[in-house]
Design an enzyme around this catalytic site. Structure first.
Site, short mmCIF file in Angstrom:
data_model
loop_
_atom_site.label_atom_id
_atom_site.label_comp_id
_atom_site.label_asym_id
_atom_site.label_seq_id
_atom_site.Cartn_x
_atom_site.Cartn_y
_atom_site.Cartn_z
N ARG A 1 36.66 17.70 32.73
CA ARG A 1 37.13 17.96 31.37
C ARG A 1 37.31 16.67 30.58
O ARG A 1 37.42 16.70 29.36
CB ARG A 1 38.45 18.72 31.42
CG ARG A 1 38.32 20.10 32.01
CD ARG A 1 39.67 20.67 32.34
NE ARG A 1 40.52 20.81 31.17
CZ ARG A 1 40.56 21.88 30.41
NH1 ARG A 1 39.81 22.93 30.70
NH2 ARG A 1 41.35 21.94 29.36
N CYS B 1 43.03 17.16 28.65
CA CYS B 1 44.10 17.15 29.64
C CYS B 1 44.01 18.34 30.59
O CYS B 1 43.57 19.42 30.19
CB CYS B 1 45.45 17.21 28.96
SG CYS B 1 45.73 15.85 27.83
N HIS C 1 14.62 9.17 1.95
CA HIS C 1 15.75 8.99 1.03
C HIS C 1 16.86 8.13 1.63
O HIS C 1 18.01 8.25 1.24
CB HIS C 1 16.31 10.36 0.62
CG HIS C 1 15.32 11.21 -0.08
ND1 HIS C 1 14.77 10.87 -1.30
CD2 HIS C 1 14.71 12.37 0.28
CE1 HIS C 1 13.90 11.80 -1.68
NE2 HIS C 1 13.84 12.72 -0.72
N LYS D 1 23.22 14.20 21.79
CA LYS D 1 23.15 14.01 23.25
C LYS D 1 23.02 12.53 23.58
O LYS D 1 23.69 12.01 24.46
CB LYS D 1 21.94 14.75 23.85
CG LYS D 1 22.05 16.24 24.00
CD LYS D 1 22.81 16.73 25.20
CE LYS D 1 24.26 16.95 24.95
NZ LYS D 1 24.70 17.99 24.12
N TRP E 1 44.21 12.96 28.61
CA TRP E 1 43.23 12.43 27.66
C TRP E 1 44.05 12.01 26.45
O TRP E 1 44.65 12.85 25.77
CB TRP E 1 42.24 13.53 27.29
CG TRP E 1 41.07 13.09 26.47
CD1 TRP E 1 39.90 12.53 26.93
CD2 TRP E 1 40.93 13.19 25.06
NE1 TRP E 1 39.06 12.28 25.88
CE2 TRP E 1 39.66 12.67 24.72
CE3 TRP E 1 41.75 13.65 24.02
CZ2 TRP E 1 39.20 12.60 23.40
CZ3 TRP E 1 41.28 13.59 22.72
CH2 TRP E 1 40.01 13.08 22.43
N LYS F 1 35.46 17.69 27.76
CA LYS F 1 34.68 18.93 27.82
C LYS F 1 35.32 20.03 26.99
O LYS F 1 34.65 20.89 26.45
CB LYS F 1 34.60 19.37 29.29
CG LYS F 1 33.75 20.60 29.53
CD LYS F 1 32.30 20.24 29.52
CE LYS F 1 31.39 21.44 29.57
NZ LYS F 1 30.08 21.10 28.96
N GLU G 1 20.83 17.75 17.63
CA GLU G 1 21.31 17.87 19.00
C GLU G 1 20.75 16.73 19.86
O GLU G 1 21.46 16.17 20.71
CB GLU G 1 20.93 19.25 19.56
CG GLU G 1 21.30 19.51 21.00
CD GLU G 1 22.78 19.39 21.31
OE1 GLU G 1 23.61 19.23 20.40
OE2 GLU G 1 23.11 19.41 22.52
N ASN H 1 49.98 19.92 28.28
CA ASN H 1 48.70 19.87 27.56
C ASN H 1 48.97 20.34 26.14
O ASN H 1 49.67 21.32 25.96
CB ASN H 1 47.69 20.87 28.15
CG ASN H 1 47.06 20.39 29.42
OD1 ASN H 1 47.37 19.30 29.89
ND2 ASN H 1 46.18 21.20 29.97
N GLY H 2 48.35 19.69 25.18
CA GLY H 2 48.52 20.13 23.80
C GLY H 2 49.18 19.05 22.98
O GLY H 2 49.17 17.87 23.36
N GLU I 1 26.26 10.64 22.87
CA GLU I 1 27.35 11.02 23.79
C GLU I 1 27.26 10.31 25.13
O GLU I 1 28.27 9.84 25.64
CB GLU I 1 27.31 12.53 24.06
CG GLU I 1 27.85 13.38 22.95
CD GLU I 1 27.81 14.87 23.29
OE1 GLU I 1 28.80 15.56 23.02
OE2 GLU I 1 26.80 15.35 23.84
C1 G6P Z 1 33.53 18.41 22.76
C2 G6P Z 1 32.39 18.20 23.73
C3 G6P Z 1 31.08 18.60 23.06
C4 G6P Z 1 31.19 20.03 22.55
C5 G6P Z 1 32.36 20.19 21.59
C6 G6P Z 1 32.61 21.64 21.22
O1 G6P Z 1 33.48 17.47 21.75
O2 G6P Z 1 32.34 16.87 24.16
O3 G6P Z 1 30.03 18.52 24.01
O4 G6P Z 1 30.00 20.36 21.90
O5 G6P Z 1 33.55 19.72 22.22
O6 G6P Z 1 33.00 22.32 22.37
P1 G6P Z 1 33.00 23.88 22.52
O7 G6P Z 1 33.69 24.15 23.82
O8 G6P Z 1 33.77 24.42 21.36
O9 G6P Z 1 31.59 24.32 22.51
#
Ligand code: G6P
Length: 637
Positions: free
Chosen positions: A27, A2, A535, A516, A79, A632, A512, A105-106, A519
């Site tokens: 965001r 948000c 396994h 990626k 969001w 974000k 990672e 927000n929150g 996502e």
């Molecule tokens: C969200 C984002 C991820 C990120 C994670 C942690 O889920 O979509 O890309 O890795 O938050 O975010 P941070 O700001 O704590 O690195």
């Protein structure tokens, strides 16, 4: 996640609110709205509220058609947490009279009991959100105060908000406007960010710096528990106890808060291409050219944080946790420091027994991830409660946003200085976090002196010399893999599952790579330590399932190649990430990465991971920078 913007001044608010919201789009959000207060001939005002599901363009079109006049207003990108992403759940939320509007927000954790209490006295709710209790509570308090003879004023609105805040449990940032006082805006925060930008005769409040871009560089970050009354004439700032506070504004540094795609098709691609620069900056800042005698690395850390250290614990989420896993490997193998990595969300509800002389590191690019902040705060608390100084908290943050909530919580920050990252999928901030861990591990190794795990002080110095070559290596690698991965993307048109394999220090890079791809392309992907494939995951393999295998020369090279053979025997399409040569001929496709010291290899192997995911998603025509359901900055638990 948000976003909030709020403006008060002497020009039309709606266009600036929409522009601020546009700057916060990165965001992640699923609906948006604004409310403005138009001053009428009677002196009081009329509230205009516009909301729309989906992208900001829907709200902008609605504004073009209906307008929202007024020089004071609030805006929000939502969001969804409580209630579906539908227009009726979008902010702002209004009180029963339609004269008071709130964005938040929150999460208001006790919203259920507050809602029941309000419903019991006849309040009708129009949304499923936790936020809607706030306008109803403020409105009820205003009615009580006015029944006692108080006149409508900004001060009255401030008082009503101050009286309501103690009723709210949870973390929030909020902004409130009231049609009865067109020249007043009240904002408040508790454990969620809110900044006040100071313009000429106007103030713009926002939950994140990009919304202030182009408006002002002079800001007043609000502290926890503070409430402010903004009018075109000035700011009245109060702490949680209601005492007036005076604080000097600060300047936003450089143009870091300005989001600009340049000529790239997506922010993510631009940010991948910025990584050589991220590395060059890091090298310039932290690797002093001191010949054979000077310190290996220069880090802004006090001795008190590192003296007598016996253990490190790393708390993080998502991509940041993968950086922490590489970090743990470095801290253990380079510095001989026992290190544990935790999912911040798990740590909160099952922390390990306290260990003495421990450094707790929060790793978060945004510096606002609720789980990471809460885990750090909890650790700080339980350590403070110990009488024994050996258990005293030592908190370090690794972040791209030193001015964030994380920055205010910890004792010291390693600023990765990558500049604003707009793509939700982290790329350059991941590289920056890795580099922060190289710095920390080298600094600790140097403090220990002598050889660690067979690495002598001279060997450490050679490693540092190799790190200096990183910007150039990255430059060549990004250009090469951009082309190669673009050429490969069409092969993944019908792909449903991908397995990523890595071992040792490259196991987190396999994780990672899989994250990626998930996502941004929505293809199911899993990362495994290569030795674990037999396994379980091997059961999934057939000609339809590509396997991406990271095979870098070093302690596990032969092992990874054998694991790749096992996949090949099951007809899987093999994509290798490793150096060119006879060993890597086993792969159907090779994404070549030069042979470097194994300990440095993650800094290079991550590049093909990022570009492969990017090009597969872009080829599918997906919204790479704002993938569905992701945010974000995840400011809720
Ligand atoms: C969200 C984002 C991820 C990120 C994670 C942690 O889920 O979509 O890309 O890795 O938050 O975010 P941070 O700001 O704590 O690195």
């Amino acid at each position: 996640m948000c976003g909030i913007v709020a403006l008060i001044g002497s020009r039309e608010a709606a266009p600036q609110l929409l522009e601020g919201l546009r700057q916060l789009e990165y965001r992640g959000y699923d609906s948006a709205g604004i409310a403005t207060i138009e001053r009428t001939a009677t002196g009081s005002g009329q509230l205009h509220c516009l909301r729309a599901e989906g992208k900001l363009i829907n709200l902008t079109n609605r504004h073009a058609a209906q307008g929202a006049p007024g020089q004071c207003g609030i805006g929000h990108t939502r969001w969804a947490t409580h209630g579906k992403p539908e227009e009726r759940n979008a902010h702002p939320h209004l009180d029963g009279s339609g004269l008071l509007a709130v964005v938040q927000n929150g999460i208001i954790e006790n919203h259920r009991s507050l809602r029941e209490e309000l419903q019991a006295v006849g309040v009708d709710f129009r949304s499923d959100t936790d936020t809607e209790v706030i306008p109803h509570l403020v409105s009820r308090r205003l009615a009580e105060l006015r029944a006692g003879g108080a006149l409508a004023s900004g001060t009255l609105l401030l008082q009503a908000v101050q009286d309501v805040l103690p009723l709210l449990q949870g973390a929030y940032a909020l902004a409130v406007v009231w049609a009865q006082v067109p020249g007043a805006l009240v904002v408040a925060r508790r454990a969620a960010p809110l900044l006040i930008g100071l313009g000429e005769g106007e103030f713009l409040c926002a939950s994140d710096t990009p919304a202030l871009a182009g408006f002002t560089r002079t800001i007043l970050p609000m502290e926890d528990g503070e409430v402010a009354l903004l009018t075109p004439l000035g700011i009245e700032l109060y702490d949680a106890a209601g005492t007036r506070v005076q604080r000097t504004p600060t300047l936003l540094s450089g143009t870091e808060h300005v989001a600009d795609k340049r000529s790239f098709r997506h922010f993510m691609l631009k940010e991948i291409h910025e990584q050589p620069e991220t590395a060059a900056l890091w090298v310039a800042r932290h690797l002093p050219v001191g010949g054979a005698t000077g310190p290996l690395v220069a880090l802004p850390l006090d001795d008190a944080l590192l003296d007598g250290l016996e253990r490190v614990q790393l708390l993080a989420c998502g991509t940041s946790r993968h950086a922490a896993q590489v970090g743990a490997y470095l801290l253990e193998q380079l510095a001989g420091m026992p290190t544990d990595v935790f999912f911040a969300s798990e740590f909160r509800y099952g922390p390990p027994p306290l260990s003495p002389h421990t450094l707790t590191v929060g790793v978060t690019q945004s510096g606002e991830t609720a789980d990471t902040l809460a885990a750090l705060a909890m650790e700080q608390e339980r350590r403070r409660a110990m009488a024994d100084p050996a258990y005293a908290p030592r908190l370090l943050g690794i972040t791209n946003r030193p001015e964030s909530s994380l920055g205010r919580l910890v004792d010291a920050v390693l600023d990765i200085g990558a500049g604003i990252e707009v793509g939700v999928a982290a790329t350059k901030t991941f590289l920056g976090q890795l580099l922060a861990f190289y710095g920390l591990a080298l600094a600790l190794a140097e403090r220990r002196g002598g050889s660690i795990n067979g690495r002598s002080p001279e060997a450490l110095r050679q490693l540092v010399d190799q790190l200096r070559l990183l910007p150039e290596q990255l430059r060549a690698l990004v250009a090469d893999h951009d082309r190669r991965c673009e050429g490969l993307a069409h092969r993944f048109v019908d792909t449903r599952d991908v397995i990523f394999l890595g071992r040792g220090i490259n196991y987190p890079i396999a994780l990672e790579g899989a994250l990626k791809l998930k996502e941004i392309s929505y293809i199911h992907a899993e990362g495994y330590p290569a030795g674990e494939m037999k396994h379980g995951p091997i059961a999934l393999l057939d000609a339809q399932v590509p396997v991406v295998s990271i095979a870098m020369p070093g302690s596990v090279f032969e092992k990874v190649l054998s694991n790749a053979q096992e996949a090949k025997a099951r007809d899987a399409q093999l994509i290798g990430v490793g150096p060119e040569g006879p060993d890597t001929e086993v792969f159907d496709v090779l994404l070549p990465v030069p042979a470097v010291d194994e300990l440095l290899s993650p800094l290079l192997t991550v590049i093909p991971m990022q570009l492969l995911s990017y090009h597969i998603a872009a080829h599918r025509g997906l919204d790479v920078d704002q993938p569905r359901n992701l945010a974000k900055s995840v400011t809720v638990e």
